[in-house]
Each structure stands twice: as C-alpha cells, then as structure tokens.
Design a protein around this motif. Structure first.
Motif, short mmCIF file in Angstrom:
data_model
loop_
_atom_site.label_atom_id
_atom_site.label_comp_id
_atom_site.label_asym_id
_atom_site.label_seq_id
_atom_site.Cartn_x
_atom_site.Cartn_y
_atom_site.Cartn_z
N HIS A 241 0.79 -1.18 -0.14
CA HIS A 241 -0.04 0.12 0.01
C HIS A 241 0.80 1.40 0.05
O HIS A 241 0.31 2.22 -0.39
CB HIS A 241 -0.92 0.08 1.38
CG HIS A 241 -1.72 -1.36 1.55
ND1 HIS A 241 -2.35 -1.69 2.70
CD2 HIS A 241 -2.20 -2.21 0.46
CE1 HIS A 241 -3.16 -2.73 2.37
NE2 HIS A 241 -2.92 -3.10 1.07
N ASN A 292 -9.67 11.29 -3.41
CA ASN A 292 -8.59 11.84 -4.44
C ASN A 292 -8.06 13.14 -3.85
O ASN A 292 -7.37 13.81 -4.66
CB ASN A 292 -9.33 12.14 -5.63
CG ASN A 292 -9.68 10.62 -6.22
OD1 ASN A 292 -9.25 9.65 -6.23
ND2 ASN A 292 -10.89 10.80 -6.81
N THR A 303 -6.54 0.82 -3.52
CA THR A 303 -6.40 0.97 -4.94
C THR A 303 -5.13 1.85 -5.31
O THR A 303 -4.84 1.67 -6.55
CB THR A 303 -7.72 1.46 -5.66
OG1 THR A 303 -7.98 2.74 -4.77
CG2 THR A 303 -8.85 0.58 -5.24
N VAL A 304 -4.57 2.41 -4.58
CA VAL A 304 -3.44 3.56 -4.89
C VAL A 304 -2.30 3.12 -4.14
O VAL A 304 -2.13 3.09 -3.02
CB VAL A 304 -3.88 5.02 -4.80
CG1 VAL A 304 -2.79 5.95 -5.12
CG2 VAL A 304 -5.12 5.25 -5.69
N LEU A 305 -1.10 3.15 -4.70
CA LEU A 305 0.21 2.95 -4.07
C LEU A 305 0.69 4.42 -3.63
O LEU A 305 0.90 5.35 -4.50
CB LEU A 305 1.18 2.45 -4.92
CG LEU A 305 2.73 2.31 -4.51
CD1 LEU A 305 2.66 1.50 -3.28
CD2 LEU A 305 3.51 1.59 -5.37
N HIS A 306 0.61 4.64 -2.26
CA HIS A 306 1.10 6.00 -1.99
C HIS A 306 2.77 5.82 -1.47
O HIS A 306 3.20 4.77 -1.45
CB HIS A 306 0.47 6.17 -0.46
CG HIS A 306 -0.90 6.10 -0.64
ND1 HIS A 306 -1.80 7.29 -1.04
CD2 HIS A 306 -2.08 5.28 0.09
CE1 HIS A 306 -3.09 6.82 -0.96
NE2 HIS A 306 -3.13 5.62 -0.34
N ARG A 369 4.25 13.69 0.73
CA ARG A 369 3.56 12.67 -0.17
C ARG A 369 3.93 13.06 -1.58
O ARG A 369 3.71 14.12 -2.26
CB ARG A 369 1.93 12.81 0.02
CG ARG A 369 1.41 11.84 -0.89
CD ARG A 369 -0.30 12.15 -0.51
NE ARG A 369 -1.12 11.06 -1.53
CZ ARG A 369 -2.29 11.15 -1.40
NH1 ARG A 369 -2.93 11.87 -0.70
NH2 ARG A 369 -3.12 10.23 -2.39
N GLN A 372 0.85 11.21 -7.28
CA GLN A 372 0.40 10.03 -7.94
C GLN A 372 0.80 10.04 -9.41
O GLN A 372 1.41 8.82 -10.04
CB GLN A 372 -1.11 9.69 -7.91
CG GLN A 372 -1.51 9.44 -6.68
CD GLN A 372 -0.87 8.24 -5.74
OE1 GLN A 372 -0.61 7.43 -6.51
NE2 GLN A 372 -0.86 8.40 -4.49
N ASN A 373 0.62 11.06 -9.98
CA ASN A 373 0.82 11.16 -11.58
C ASN A 373 1.58 12.29 -11.87
O ASN A 373 1.43 13.44 -11.49
CB ASN A 373 -0.37 11.26 -12.42
CG ASN A 373 -1.41 9.90 -12.34
OD1 ASN A 373 -0.82 8.93 -12.17
ND2 ASN A 373 -2.54 10.25 -12.05
#
Length: 518
Positions: A241, A292, A303-306, A369, A372-373
């Motif tokens: 995760h 989000n 569902t998202v890799l942090h 953080r 994500q993209n």
C-alpha cells in the motif's frame, strides 16, 4: 519447520481478481453443542449484529461482500446461504433471530463431525456460487471460514485435517478455529482478543495447502465483536500500500543524489472507522471525491500506491498536536504475496530497525507525499505532509500535518504563575472528585451508534414472516423423509451438493435463492 517455502507456495495459489476490492467471502460456522451455549448465544448474537450493522452502513466497496452462516446441532444447518451483506440487513437480522431462538443449555450432544460437514458443504456452495456469478462477469475468488466452538481447538483441527486433505482448497484462503472460553468475571480492559500461540505442524500445512489459525476468545460481547470486526480490514495482498522512501545511508545528507533512496514497502491499516463513512447514502456516493484529495491519504480501499518521501527528522517533544489532523493510520511491513521471501524478510528487518532507531533517538519523521501522476510541468500539484510516529510495537503511526496555507493565526496567552485562593480551591476540589484512570480505554465508552444504525437499516421483510420455532415442523427429520422435504424447496435453492445429499439436513421453507437475480 520450513514455513518460508510452504507459505510462499500457499500465497501463490490465489489468482488475481479483476475487482479492485479483493475482500474474501465469509462462512461462519457456530457450534451450539456446548453446555455453555446458553450464555454464548446472547453475546454472539449481539456481537454479530453490531458488526454487520457497521458493514451494511459503511459507504464505498462492501467490506464483507458475501456471508453464509451455519449452525451445528445434531447435524449442520445452513441458516443463511451466501448472501450479499449490503442491502440485506433485514434478512441477516432474521437469521440472527433464528440463532437467538435455538435451544440452550447443551441440548445437543457434542461432536465435531457436524462442523466438518458444514465446512465441506460451505465450500461446495461457494464453488457453485462462484461459477454462477463468474458467468455474469462478477468475480469473488476466495473465501474464509470462521468456526466458533467451545470444544478443544486441537481436536477440531485434527478432524479438519483428516477430512479436508483430499478436497480442492484453492478458493479457501484460511480457516479460523475460535475456541470460546467462558469466564465468570471480566473487566473491560481485559476483553481484547486473546490469541493463542498454537500453530499446526509443518506436515499439516503441507497437506492442507492453506492456513488454519487457532485462537481463543473470551465469552463476552466485546471480545466477539472485535473478532468479527477483523472482517472489516483490508485483506488485499496483491501489492503493497505504501512506499516509505528514506535517504540512502551510503551517502552523506549533503552529497546523496535525490535518486538514491532506501524504500521500505509497507501496508496501511485503519485504526478507526471514519465516522463520516457511516453517514449519507448507502451507495457509496458520499465523500467519493474526498478520496482523491491531495490532503488525504486513504487506506480503504487500497487501490492506490502511496509514496512518502522522508525529508526531515523531528524531535518528538517539538511537535504540537494541534497541527495534526485527519484519521491516523497504522504502517506495517508489507505482506504482499508477490514479493519473494528474501525480500519480505529484509524489508521486515529494516522496518524493525527503523522503529528501534526512532525510539532510541526520540524522533518522529516528516514526510512529503509524492504525486501519483507526473503530468506536464505547468500542472500545479498540491503537496501534503505527514508525521510518522514510532511506538513500542513493530508499527508506525502516520498523521497528516498542517502546512503554512492551512494554519490560522492564534495567540497563546501566558499561564499565570499564581491564582487567588478563592478560585484555586474550588478547582482543586472539583478535580479531586473525579475518578482517575491510568490510560484511556475506548471500550469503556458507548455512543449508541449500533442502536442508531440498526434503526436506520431496519426494513421489515416483505415476504411472510417465519413462524415461531416451536410451531414449525421439525427440521431434523428422519432420513426417509429428507428427500420429500428438499423437493418442496427445490425451486428456491441450488441443486444440493453431493455432501448435502449424503446426510439428513432439511432446509427452511422460507429460504430464498442463493443466486442474485440477473
């Protein structure tokens, strides 16, 4: 015991599913042959109803997708065929009422064969259910079985090993054998789950190809409730995760290139349920956009890799709690089955070393953080920061921390050194009258949340209500009448498995279809 090889092979038997939420289905088998069933019945029913009221009320993907429930008396009986938990609380509540109406005070002789038969029957039903739903495009590839019994857990495990060694267990992720212990008096602080240290031998695991967990639990509402609440955790192990990125130790802070990082692969686990997820509609539309948010890190669903890049160390006494916000999450070393055992072992040891070093230095970590993209350069990305806090256990706590933009001006007036006696005396007297506890225990406090959720979920069943148990025909009919009883309910149930056909098990007339309508 060569558990590394065996467990590694076991993990790789579970194929990936298409669904983003890979929660297992659950089969709950309740052994009611214990002489102490009179007390267990009421606490079990309350604990199960409380937990499932949460599962039905939480927005987002369902954490307990399917549930089937068996009781074992003289023989096994399926009170609840596989049922989608959400939108079916009334049916689940009717099933729990059935449990409450079961005869008490050890009305049935003890024996483990009914439990084993219930396990076989449940697996056969899950296989048939999975084939049916897979044809419609839905996937649910794994199931877990929880057995509640007051019998010796060792004897129960032996019977399971003997019976299940020749059965296809690919879809079975785990069996929990929960031995319920009766205690005369319990304080609230003593009712957390008590896990035993028992493990099956290496030969047992090799034969079964899956895990059998043996646990003990106290015979009270809170302990059983905490057991059932483990169903609400995220069980996906397809990938880690969180990546915790630290500067490589091989370089000094000034000369280390930014691309040289040490990566700890971790899993996130919720400590609390978000109260906001219990309000609003039941279709998951509430707060869908919040997941989000750049200032929020969600552990559910994973569902998202942090990625958190550690940028500074912080002295523990130098962090003011007023600048921390949001729900806390627990960080653990990952248990992703796709990693080989050497990598998992090194990752775990490195994580433990980090925890020890932070405690020794009395440090926290400040982490940023990573986005994500990575889009075009002209896209503006809002950055969020987190504080990572060590503990005495092999876990870390992560909390969001405020940045300049979020902080409001506030003045803190100095505390006066002296006070008039006319005000100091009453204050001291008021404080002296309070009961003082060494530590805060949330198990001591109730908010009536369960009552509220049950009242909002309650919807009377539209069909004819079940007759009182003493007015119904005997469920456990002689074998010569079994086929006639099953024929009357054939339109409502799937074709019986070979296991079902081989023993006397009559099914309730008011059972509904195992398969959802297309």
């Amino acid at each position: 015991m060569n558990s590394r090889k065996l467990l590694s092979e076991t993990r790789r038997t579970f194929p990936a599913t298409k669904a983003p939420c890979q929660q297992p289905s659950w089969i709950l088998i309740v052994d009611v042959t214990s002489p102490s069933w009179s007390n267990t019945c009421s606490v079990l029913s309350e604990a199960l109803e409380n937990t499932l009221s949460l599962a039905c009320s939480l927005t987002g993907p369902c954490r307990v997708p399917l549930l089937s429930l068996y009781v074992v008396q003289n023989q096994q009986e399926c009170l609840l065929p596989f049922t989608q938990v959400k939108e079916n609380f009334a049916r689940i509540q009717a099933c729990i009422s059935e449990i409450r109406s079961l005869p008490r005070e050890g009305s049935f002789p003890q024996g483990g064969h009914g439990v084993v038969q219930a396990v076989q029957d449940g697996l056969q039903q899950f296989k048939q259910y999975s084939r049916h739903t897979a044809a419609g495009g839905s996937t649910n590839s794994s199931v877990e079985i929880t057995i509640l019994t007051s019998q010796s857990s060792k004897e129960m495990v032996k019977q399971l090993e003997k019976t299940l060694k020749d059965i296809d267990l690919v879809s079975l992720r785990r069996i929990q054998v929960i031995e319920v212990l009766k205690r005369d008096f319990l304080e609230p602080e003593d009712v957390e789950l008590s896990l035993s240290a028992e493990e099956p031998s290496s030969n047992d695991i090799a034969i079964l190809g899956m895990d059998i967990d043996v646990q003990t639990v106290e015979d009270n509402v809170i302990s059983l409730e905490m057991l059932f609440k483990t169903w609400l955790h995220d069980y996906s192990t397809e990938r880690e995760h969180l990546h915790l990125l630290l500067p490589s130790g091989g370089f000094s802070h000034a000369t280390a290139p930014k691309s040289t990082l040490m990566c700890l692969k971790c899993d996130l686990q919720e400590r609390l349920l978000d109260p906001a997820l219990l309000s609003g509609t039941a279709d998951g539309s509430v707060r869908a956009a919040d997941l989000n948010s750049p200032c929020q890190m969600a552990a559910w669903p994973a569902t998202v890799l942090h990625k958190l890049r550690v940028v500074k160390g912080l002295k523990s006494e130098g962090v003011c709690e007023s600048v921390l916000y949001g729900l806390p999450f627990i960080i653990k070393p990952t248990s992703c089955w796709k990693l080989d055992w050497d990598e998992l072992e090194i990752n775990q040891h490195t994580f433990h070393a980090l925890c020890h070093s932070l405690l020794k230095r009395k440090w926290m970590l400040l982490a940023k953080r990573e986005p994500q993209n990575t889009g075009p350069n002209w896209n503006i990305t809002v950055q969020s920061y987190y504080v990572i806090i060590p503990s005495d256990s092999a876990t870390l706590l992560v909390r969001a921390v405020a940045t300049r933009e979020l902080l409001l001006p506030l003045t803190f007036p100095a505390l006066l050194a002296e006070h008039p006696e006319r005000v100091q005396g009453p204050v001291e007297s008021a404080l002296n009258s309070l009961e003082v506890e060494v530590a805060y225990n949330p198990l001591h406090l109730k908010s009536n949340l369960y009552k509220y959720l049950k009242s909002t979920l309650y919807k009377p069943l539209q069909r004819q209500q079940a007759q009182p148990r003493d007015q119904r025909p005997d469920r456990h009919q002689p074998k010569q009448h079994q086929s006639r009883a099953k024929a009357t309910v054939a339109p409502l149930l799937m074709a019986p498995s070979p296991v079902q056909a081989s023993r006397a098990a009559a099914v309730r007339r008011d059972s509904c279809s195992l398969f959802p309508k297309k």
